[in-house]
Structure formats: C-alpha cells, structure tokens
Design a protein around this motif. Structure first.
Motif, PDB file in Angstrom:
ATOM      1  N   ARG A 106      50.375  48.978  44.373  1.00 34.00           N
ATOM      2  CA  ARG A 106      49.506  47.820  44.524  1.00 34.00           C
ATOM      3  C   ARG A 106      49.532  47.245  45.942  1.00 34.00           C
ATOM      4  O   ARG A 106      48.499  46.938  46.514  1.00 34.00           O
ATOM      5  N   GLU A 107      50.717  47.127  46.522  1.00 33.03           N
ATOM      6  CA  GLU A 107      50.819  46.534  47.860  1.00 33.03           C
ATOM      7  C   GLU A 107      50.170  47.425  48.913  1.00 33.03           C
ATOM      8  O   GLU A 107      49.434  46.941  49.785  1.00 33.03           O
ATOM      9  N   THR A 109      47.860  49.660  48.405  1.00 29.62           N
ATOM     10  CA  THR A 109      46.420  49.662  48.147  1.00 29.62           C
ATOM     11  C   THR A 109      45.785  48.385  48.692  1.00 29.62           C
ATOM     12  O   THR A 109      44.729  48.439  49.328  1.00 29.62           O
ATOM     13  N   ASP A 110      46.415  47.253  48.456  1.00 26.64           N
ATOM     14  CA  ASP A 110      45.890  45.985  48.988  1.00 26.64           C
ATOM     15  C   ASP A 110      45.727  46.056  50.510  1.00 26.64           C
ATOM     16  O   ASP A 110      44.712  45.627  51.053  1.00 26.64           O
ATOM     17  N   ARG A 111      46.728  46.599  51.195  1.00 31.94           N
ATOM     18  CA  ARG A 111      46.650  46.718  52.655  1.00 31.94           C
ATOM     19  C   ARG A 111      45.510  47.640  53.068  1.00 31.94           C
ATOM     20  O   ARG A 111      44.758  47.339  54.006  1.00 31.94           O
ATOM     21  N   GLU A 114      42.135  45.918  52.611  1.00 33.67           N
ATOM     22  CA  GLU A 114      41.893  44.947  53.680  1.00 33.67           C
ATOM     23  C   GLU A 114      41.454  45.640  54.974  1.00 33.67           C
ATOM     24  O   GLU A 114      40.628  45.116  55.706  1.00 33.67           O
ATOM     25  N   SER A 159      42.443  44.391  43.907  1.00 38.24           N
ATOM     26  CA  SER A 159      42.757  44.281  45.335  1.00 38.24           C
ATOM     27  C   SER A 159      41.765  43.391  46.075  1.00 38.24           C
ATOM     28  O   SER A 159      42.128  42.709  47.030  1.00 38.24           O
ATOM     29  N   ARG A 161      40.244  40.970  44.619  1.00 38.99           N
ATOM     30  CA  ARG A 161      40.338  39.677  43.938  1.00 38.99           C
ATOM     31  C   ARG A 161      38.975  39.195  43.427  1.00 38.99           C
ATOM     32  O   ARG A 161      38.590  38.036  43.602  1.00 38.99           O
TER      33      ARG A 161
END
Length: 167
Positions: A106-107, A109-111, A114, A159, A161
């Motif tokens: 998750r982390e 993927t979030d990066r 972005e 990701s 949101r």
C-alpha cells in the motif's frame, strides 16, 4: 505452436491498431504491440527451454494481455480526442513480490500513484492503467490472482482517496 498463436494475437492487435486514425498514435501503438510481443516470445522460449514455467515466468506471460488491452484503450481514447495517458500498471501497483497471488504494498503504491497518476489527473487526462498486474520490490512482474483487475481498481481508488470506484 505457441509462437504461431502469439503471431495470431499480434496480428489481431495490429488489426485493431489499424482503426486508429492518427498516424502517430497508430505507429506508437504498433510499436508497443510489437515490443510486448517480443517479450512474450522470449517468455515462450524460456518456458520451452526449462520444460516448465515457474510462477514468475507465468506472471510475465499473463501480463501481456493487460498491457496490450490497456495500450489499445488509451490509443482509442486519444484518437477520439480525449486527453488520455497510459500508465504501466507495473510501475504503479507495487506488491510484496509473491507471484500469481501478490498482495499490494500500500505505501509503495501510494508513492507511485502520487508520482505518476496524480499529475496526469491534475492535467485533466483520463489515465488508463491495466488491471491484474503489478511489480514486486525487485521490479519483477507480479499478478494479483483471480479478481485482480477489480482489485487493482480498488487499490488505485484507495491510493487516490476517491469516494467510490465503479466496476
């Protein structure tokens, strides 16, 4: 036989590419189809040489369909005048590296979202990302397993949101 079937798939995708009116977009799509096909041919050869397919090799092979279809969709949108951008799911959906049934990181993927998806959305582009595939910490192609395309949509929605995703 596998190479013959691959040739037929490449021909089918190239036939779809012919419907693209823009010569530049059509040529870029043909180039992508050819490149993905070369990767599949190498994977077929690796399977033949080994006599079987390790999960990592199967993931590389399975990824081809998502790569072809998402490139076609992005090209059709662009050809229709819709500002769009194709993003390779393997650069966005980051996983734990387990082949055939990878879990999202998750982390990471979030990066990646972005870095690559949010800027395209901020430029009012439709972002096209294939489902079902991602990559592990070492960059190797992974698949999310059965239902992976819907899962990819949920991962990207989380990701980004967003309030909802629609499948």
């Amino acid at each position: 036989e596998a190479h013959d079937r691959l040739d037929a798939l490449i021909a089918r995708h190239n036939a779809l590419a012919e419907s693209i009116r823009s010569p530049l977009t059509r040529d870029m799509l043909r180039h992508a189809i050819k490149g993905i096909g070369r990767g599949v041919a190498r994977t077929i050869d690796a399977i033949a040489a080994a006599g079987s397919a390790e999960p990592a090799v199967v993931d590389r092979l399975l990824a081809a369909g998502e790569l072809w279809s998402s490139r076609l969709v992005a090209a059709r949108l662009a050809d229709g005048g819709i500002a769009s951008q194709w993003v390779d799911a393997r650069h966005v959906i980051r996983t734990d590296g387990h082949h055939r049934h990878a879990a999202p990181d998750r982390e990471a993927t979030d990066r990646a979202v972005e870095r690559s998806i949010r800027p395209a959305l901020a430029s009012d582009r439709v972002v096209v990302v294939g489902g079902f595939i991602g990559s592990g910490p070492d960059g190797a192609t992974t698949t999310l397993g059965r239902g992976g395309s819907d899962y990819s949509a949920a991962i990207l929605g989380a990701s980004l949101r967003v309030d909802e995703i629609e499948i």
